[in-house]
Design a protein around this motif. Structure first.
Motif, PDB file in Angstrom:
ATOM      1  N   THR A  25     -73.764  90.373   1.813  1.00 34.09           N
ATOM      2  CA  THR A  25     -73.384  89.085   2.395  1.00 34.09           C
ATOM      3  C   THR A  25     -74.458  88.031   2.180  1.00 34.09           C
ATOM      4  O   THR A  25     -74.153  86.869   1.933  1.00 34.09           O
ATOM      5  N   LEU A  26     -75.719  88.446   2.243  1.00 38.52           N
ATOM      6  CA  LEU A  26     -76.789  87.490   2.012  1.00 38.52           C
ATOM      7  C   LEU A  26     -76.832  87.034   0.551  1.00 38.52           C
ATOM      8  O   LEU A  26     -77.067  85.859   0.276  1.00 38.52           O
ATOM      9  N   SER A  27     -76.567  87.939  -0.368  1.00 34.44           N
ATOM     10  CA  SER A  27     -76.538  87.529  -1.776  1.00 34.44           C
ATOM     11  C   SER A  27     -75.361  86.602  -2.041  1.00 34.44           C
ATOM     12  O   SER A  27     -75.488  85.649  -2.823  1.00 34.44           O
ATOM     13  N   ALA A  28     -74.236  86.826  -1.401  1.00 36.30           N
ATOM     14  CA  ALA A  28     -73.101  85.916  -1.557  1.00 36.30           C
ATOM     15  C   ALA A  28     -73.414  84.545  -0.964  1.00 36.30           C
ATOM     16  O   ALA A  28     -73.062  83.507  -1.545  1.00 36.30           O
ATOM     17  N   ALA A  32     -73.691  81.108  -3.071  1.00 33.04           N
ATOM     18  CA  ALA A  32     -72.846  79.975  -2.691  1.00 33.04           C
ATOM     19  C   ALA A  32     -73.682  78.735  -2.400  1.00 33.04           C
ATOM     20  O   ALA A  32     -73.307  77.623  -2.781  1.00 33.04           O
ATOM     21  N   LEU A  33     -74.816  78.929  -1.726  1.00 33.08           N
ATOM     22  CA  LEU A  33     -75.686  77.787  -1.432  1.00 33.08           C
ATOM     23  C   LEU A  33     -76.262  77.173  -2.701  1.00 33.08           C
ATOM     24  O   LEU A  33     -76.297  75.943  -2.852  1.00 33.08           O
ATOM     25  N   PRO A  81     -77.759  89.138  11.299  1.00 35.96           N
ATOM     26  CA  PRO A  81     -77.963  88.375  10.059  1.00 35.96           C
ATOM     27  C   PRO A  81     -76.838  88.576   9.049  1.00 35.96           C
ATOM     28  O   PRO A  81     -76.478  87.647   8.327  1.00 35.96           O
ATOM     29  N   ALA A  82     -76.264  89.777   9.008  1.00 35.88           N
ATOM     30  CA  ALA A  82     -75.135  90.012   8.100  1.00 35.88           C
ATOM     31  C   ALA A  82     -73.934  89.168   8.509  1.00 35.88           C
ATOM     32  O   ALA A  82     -73.248  88.589   7.658  1.00 35.88           O
ATOM     33  N   ALA A  86     -72.439  86.131   6.282  1.00 35.41           N
ATOM     34  CA  ALA A  86     -71.024  86.210   5.904  1.00 35.41           C
ATOM     35  C   ALA A  86     -70.291  84.932   6.287  1.00 35.41           C
ATOM     36  O   ALA A  86     -69.439  84.448   5.533  1.00 35.41           O
ATOM     37  N   LEU A  87     -70.629  84.384   7.444  1.00 35.71           N
ATOM     38  CA  LEU A  87     -69.995  83.127   7.855  1.00 35.71           C
ATOM     39  C   LEU A  87     -70.400  81.973   6.941  1.00 35.71           C
ATOM     40  O   LEU A  87     -69.568  81.130   6.585  1.00 35.71           O
ATOM     41  N   VAL A  88     -71.659  81.937   6.530  1.00 39.56           N
ATOM     42  CA  VAL A  88     -72.118  80.896   5.616  1.00 39.56           C
ATOM     43  C   VAL A  88     -71.434  81.036   4.264  1.00 39.56           C
ATOM     44  O   VAL A  88     -70.949  80.060   3.682  1.00 39.56           O
TER      45      VAL A  88
END
Length: 93
Positions: A25-28, A32-33, A81-82, A86-88
């Motif tokens: 999720t953090l890599s996604a 995305a950012l 944090p996951a 994921a929400l971001v």
């Protein structure tokens, strides 16, 4: 003795499952950012950078799962944090 075994098992599952969830999720979210305009990279390059960073995040998550004071804190420290990343990622993708 039995509760110690369950604690170790819970930490192992938190390290494997929670670490994987956090890394993906953090890599996604990072991809995305960066692709959304916070960086000057193409989308493919942003994905490659984010995926390479996910290996570091996964190792850190495994270390966190066994360094936390309790198994519940390990789950909480990986789950929140996951969820946030994921929400971001969901908001930007």
């Amino acid at each position: 003795m039995r509760s110690v075994r369950w604690g170790v098992l819970s930490r192992c599952v938190a390290a494997a499952v929670g670490g994987y969830a956090l890394a993906t999720t953090l890599s996604a979210a990072i991809a995305a950012l960066v692709a959304a305009g916070l960086g000057a990279m193409a989308r493919a390059d942003a994905v490659l950078v984010a995926m390479q960073l996910s290996f570091v995040v996964y190792v850190g998550a495994v270390m966190w799962a066994f360094a936390a004071r309790s198994a519940a804190r390990a789950w909480l420290g990986l789950g929140l944090p996951a969820l946030l990343s994921a929400l971001v990622a969901r908001a930007l993708l």
